[in-house]
Design a protein around this motif. Structure first.
Motif, PDB file in Angstrom:
ATOM      1  N   PHE A 172      44.417  91.183  41.859  1.00 58.40           N
ATOM      2  CA  PHE A 172      45.827  91.557  41.969  1.00 58.40           C
ATOM      3  C   PHE A 172      46.079  93.054  42.085  1.00 58.40           C
ATOM      4  CE2 PHE A 172      46.196  87.513  39.459  1.00 58.40           C
ATOM      5  CZ  PHE A 172      46.621  86.758  40.518  1.00 58.40           C
ATOM      6  N   LYS A 173      45.007  93.863  41.990  1.00 55.71           N
ATOM      7  CA  LYS A 173      45.190  95.324  42.125  1.00 55.71           C
ATOM      8  C   LYS A 173      46.285  95.849  41.195  1.00 55.71           C
ATOM      9  CE  LYS A 173      42.459  95.681  45.896  1.00 55.71           C
ATOM     10  NZ  LYS A 173      41.146  95.544  45.297  1.00 55.71           N
ATOM     11  N   GLN A 174      46.243  95.412  39.967  1.00 58.18           N
ATOM     12  CA  GLN A 174      47.210  95.925  38.990  1.00 58.18           C
ATOM     13  C   GLN A 174      46.779  97.314  38.544  1.00 58.18           C
ATOM     14  OE1 GLN A 174      46.492  92.701  36.344  1.00 58.18           O
ATOM     15  NE2 GLN A 174      48.441  91.703  36.789  1.00 58.18           N
ATOM     16  N   LYS A 175      47.708  98.246  38.566  1.00 50.99           N
ATOM     17  CA  LYS A 175      47.360  99.621  38.206  1.00 50.99           C
ATOM     18  C   LYS A 175      47.410  99.812  36.691  1.00 50.99           C
ATOM     19  CE  LYS A 175      48.916 101.613  42.525  1.00 50.99           C
ATOM     20  NZ  LYS A 175      49.894 102.472  43.202  1.00 50.99           N
ATOM     21  N   TYR A 176      46.477 100.601  36.168  1.00 48.61           N
ATOM     22  CA  TYR A 176      46.472 100.931  34.743  1.00 48.61           C
ATOM     23  C   TYR A 176      45.686 102.220  34.552  1.00 48.61           C
ATOM     24  CZ  TYR A 176      41.614  99.415  34.628  1.00 48.61           C
ATOM     25  OH  TYR A 176      40.265  99.311  34.856  1.00 48.61           O
ATOM     26  N   CYS A 177      45.933 102.903  33.458  1.00 43.20           N
ATOM     27  CA  CYS A 177      45.225 104.147  33.164  1.00 43.20           C
ATOM     28  C   CYS A 177      44.068 103.848  32.218  1.00 43.20           C
ATOM     29  CB  CYS A 177      46.174 105.163  32.537  1.00 43.20           C
ATOM     30  SG  CYS A 177      45.318 106.655  32.010  1.00 43.20           S
ATOM     31  N   GLU A 178      42.865 104.084  32.676  1.00 39.83           N
ATOM     32  CA  GLU A 178      41.669 103.793  31.871  1.00 39.83           C
ATOM     33  C   GLU A 178      41.648 104.596  30.579  1.00 39.83           C
ATOM     34  OE1 GLU A 178      37.743 103.893  33.644  1.00 39.83           O
ATOM     35  OE2 GLU A 178      38.600 103.169  35.530  1.00 39.83           O
ATOM     36  N   TYR A 179      42.075 105.836  30.686  1.00 34.28           N
ATOM     37  CA  TYR A 179      42.052 106.708  29.510  1.00 34.28           C
ATOM     38  C   TYR A 179      43.073 106.236  28.470  1.00 34.28           C
ATOM     39  CZ  TYR A 179      42.899 110.866  26.693  1.00 34.28           C
ATOM     40  OH  TYR A 179      43.093 111.724  25.648  1.00 34.28           O
ATOM     41  N   CYS A 180      44.292 105.961  28.930  1.00 33.01           N
ATOM     42  CA  CYS A 180      45.367 105.621  27.982  1.00 33.01           C
ATOM     43  C   CYS A 180      45.213 104.205  27.421  1.00 33.01           C
ATOM     44  CB  CYS A 180      46.726 105.794  28.642  1.00 33.01           C
ATOM     45  SG  CYS A 180      47.110 107.530  28.988  1.00 33.01           S
TER      46      CYS A 180
END
Ligand SMILES: [Zn+2]
Ligand SMILES: [Zn+2]
Ligand SMILES: [Zn+2]
Ligand SMILES: [Zn+2]
Length: 248
Positions: A55-63
């Motif tokens: 689904f190509k959901q965006k997320y911040c790996e760091y946060c």
């Protein structure tokens, strides 16, 4: 203030409070690691978002790592392609973005429309583990040829009501959705939405307003102009100030 119709009250599961996601908790702090309008960079740390394979959901790996270190409550429903049963503890110990955990996605996030195209090509592994709801175990999918981003109807409850229009003072409909709508396109006309960080966007073509609660990952869709929007899970209110009609 908020007005709910009588029919809404029949949905009440616990006393007089309606909970759109009764098996998930609200977060103790805002969930900053996902965009509300398909942005490219994290609004919290400004790093470029990663994307889930599905689904190509965006997320911040760091946060998201920081979030799990500080937030033990069960506020996320993450679908993993193995048979690992969802537990916050097990997720916490997994490195997001590593090859061992490529096949996962957020159940609660509706990604941008283009990401939903092509889901039919997903392999049988994901289909197998999607048969049951992560939260209640209920069997969800009957046909293996009918795979969509499916949510359990017992754990994700949609409701609606009426609130007063800020312009005409007549009641306008509001939909309380038990998921996070991260798309940057209008549901009605597909036009690109105007976005006001962090959790407000609108289509002035259709007069539709979208607000998100970053504590509960819920989305309200309001079919008209109003001054405020309240999360049905935690009661937090988002105040809405739209641009004037003199251009911007
Ligand atoms: Zn970040
Ligand atoms: Zn369920
Ligand atoms: Zn529109
Ligand atoms: Zn909320």
């Amino acid at each position: 203030m908020m007005k709910f119709t009588d029919s809404d009250k029949s949905f009440d599961l616990f006393s007089d409070h309606f909970d759109p996601t009764p098996r998930l908790k609200s977060s103790y702090m805002p969930i900053w690691f996902i965009p509300f309008n398909n942005e490219n960079n994290c609004s919290n740390c400004n790093c470029e978002y990663s994307e889930t394979t599905f689904f190509k959901q965006k997320y911040c790996e760091y946060c998201i790592k920081k979030f799990y270190d500080n937030n033990p409550s069960k506020c996320l429903d993450i679908q993993i392609s193995t048979n690992i049963k969802y537990e916050n503890e097990s997720i916490k110990n997994i490195e997001f973005g590593t090859p061992s955990l490529q096949k996962w996605y957020f159940k609660q996030i509706i990604p941008s429309t283009y990401s939903l195209i092509g889901y039919d090509t997903f392999n049988g592994e994901m289909i197998e583990c999607e048969k049951n709801c992560n939260l209640c175990g209920k069997f969800m999918i009957i046909s293996k040829y009918n795979i969509k981003l499916t949510l359990c109807s017992s754990c994700y409850l949609i409701s609606s009501g009426w609130i007063e229009s800020a312009l005409t003072k007549v009641p306008i409909p509001i939909f309380y959705l038990p998921w996070w709508d991260a798309s940057d396109q209008c549901v009605a006309c597909d036009k690109v939405l105007e976005f006001k960080p962090e959790c407000l966007k609108w289509c002035l073509h259709c007069y539709i307003i979208y607000t998100g609660c970053r504590y509960c990952l819920t989305t309200n869709i309001i079919f008209g102009i109003t001054n405020e929007s309240q999360c049905r899970k935690c009661g937090r209110i988002i105040y809405i100030v739209l641009p004037n009609n003199d251009g911007n």
